[in-house]
Every structure is written in C-alpha cells, then in structure tokens.
Design a protein around this motif. Structure first.
Motif, short mmCIF file in Angstrom:
data_model
loop_
_atom_site.label_atom_id
_atom_site.label_comp_id
_atom_site.label_asym_id
_atom_site.label_seq_id
_atom_site.Cartn_x
_atom_site.Cartn_y
_atom_site.Cartn_z
N ALA A 9 0.83 -1.20 0.00
CA ALA A 9 0.00 0.00 0.00
C ALA A 9 0.87 1.26 0.00
O ALA A 9 0.58 2.24 -0.70
CB ALA A 9 -0.93 0.00 1.21
N LYS A 13 1.07 3.95 -3.10
CA LYS A 13 0.77 5.36 -2.88
C LYS A 13 1.95 6.24 -3.29
O LYS A 13 1.79 7.28 -3.91
CB LYS A 13 0.43 5.60 -1.40
CG LYS A 13 -0.19 6.95 -1.13
CD LYS A 13 -0.58 7.10 0.31
CE LYS A 13 -1.99 6.56 0.45
NZ LYS A 13 -2.57 6.84 1.76
N SER A 18 -1.72 1.54 -8.65
CA SER A 18 -2.60 0.66 -7.89
C SER A 18 -1.76 -0.48 -7.33
O SER A 18 -0.66 -0.76 -7.82
CB SER A 18 -3.70 0.10 -8.81
OG SER A 18 -3.14 -0.78 -9.75
N GLU A 19 -2.27 -1.13 -6.29
CA GLU A 19 -1.54 -2.26 -5.72
C GLU A 19 -1.36 -3.37 -6.75
O GLU A 19 -0.32 -4.02 -6.79
CB GLU A 19 -2.28 -2.78 -4.47
CG GLU A 19 -2.22 -1.80 -3.32
CD GLU A 19 -2.90 -2.33 -2.06
OE1 GLU A 19 -3.19 -3.55 -1.98
OE2 GLU A 19 -3.13 -1.52 -1.15
#
Length: 191
Positions: A9, A13, A18-19
C-alpha cells in the motif's frame, strides 16, 4: 543508508500506482520484492524510475516528432510541385511513357535484325572471301543501327495511336505478317 521494506500500500501510494500494478511490475522484475507483501522502498523507486525512463526513450525513438513530420510533408509537397513543373517544361517524362518508347525502339531493332539473314543471304553468297562477308554483314548492321538512331520515337498516348496500332495489317513484332508468314516479308532480296 539501509533500505527498508514497506507494505504494498505504501509503495503503491508513493509511486501513484494501484496495488495490482505494483504486483505486475514486481512480476516483470521492475520492482524488487523483499518478502511476502513487503517491497524494498529505495529499490522500488529506483526500479520504477528506470522503467519510466526506458518507456520514455522507446516512445521518443518510435514516435514521430510533429515538426520533423511537417518538414517531411512540406519537402514532399515541394518535390511534387517541382516534378510537375519539370514535366510541363518537358524535362521530366512519365516512366510508362519511357517504357513505351523503349519497347518501340527495341521492337524496331528486333524487326531490323530478324530481317538481316533474308536480306544478306544472297549478298554474302556472292562474296568470295571472309573479309568481304564480314564487310557486307558489318555494313548491314551499321545501316540498321543508323536507321534506328535517326528515328524519332515519341510515345504519344492518344486514341489515334492505339487505333493505328490495331490497324497495322496484323504485323507481328518480329516483322512477320499475319497469315502470309515470315517468308512473305523477305522481299525482293530472295529472288
């Protein structure tokens, strides 16, 4: 300075991904994975920056630049205008007109050369020495070449020319005439 392992995560960020995309890049070897669900922070940033640089270099190498494409377009347009002007001046010929002219020249040459044996046979037979035979043959070849050099072949693509070609009495390219056969074209030299 040691690199610390961060959860997916945080990496997602930090890199604005996106993950799922972080996982894809990890599978591709772009982002190094430290342990399960953890990623090396510095290695991830370095790997992603390197990946972006490579992508930018590929895009820049393959993508056309607007200014260079416009310049290429303008050059092509100028070349086309120049060719049209040369064609109007008569210093540029269409390739198919040149081809038509060469076909006509070669057809004349072929006809003249194929007529030589029938025309020269009686003359050569009358000669008593090889030098005389050579002179007769050489003279006939030069005559054929001079006639060809003096001819002015200008292919004009009018309907009159195509009608004239169709009504040529059935002449074949080798000088033979229709049903009369090649012997009929031999002329008075055979008699």
């Amino acid at each position: 300075m040691s690199s610390s392992a961060q959860p997916i995560a945080v990496i997602a960020k930090l890199l604005d991904l996106s993950e799922r995309r972080v996982q894809q890049l990890s599978r591709e070897g772009v982002i190094p994975k430290a342990t399960r669900g953890q990623y090396d922070l510095i290695g991830s940033v370095r790997g992603y920056v390197r990946y972006l640089r490579d992508q930018a270099a590929k895009a820049q190498a393959g993508a056309p630049d607007y200014a260079s494409e416009r310049a290429r377009f303008l050059r092509a347009r100028a070349d086309l205008a120049e060719m049209e002007a040369e064609q109007k001046r008569g210093s540029l010929l269409a390739a198919e007109d040149v081809e038509t002219a060469w076909i006509a020249v070669l057809a004349r040459l072929r006809t003249r050369l194929l007529a030589l044996p029938d025309r020269l046979a009686p003359l050569v037979h009358a000669e008593t020495s090889p030098a005389g035979v050579r002179d007769v043959i050489r003279g006939a070849i030069r005559e054929a070449l001079e006639e060809l050099a003096e001819s002015d072949v200008r292919p004009e693509r009018d309907e009159d020319d195509t009608a004239e070609a169709a009504g040529n009495g059935g002449a074949a390219p080798d000088g033979a005439r229709g049903a009369e056969g090649p012997d009929a074209a031999a002329g008075a030299d055979d008699q």
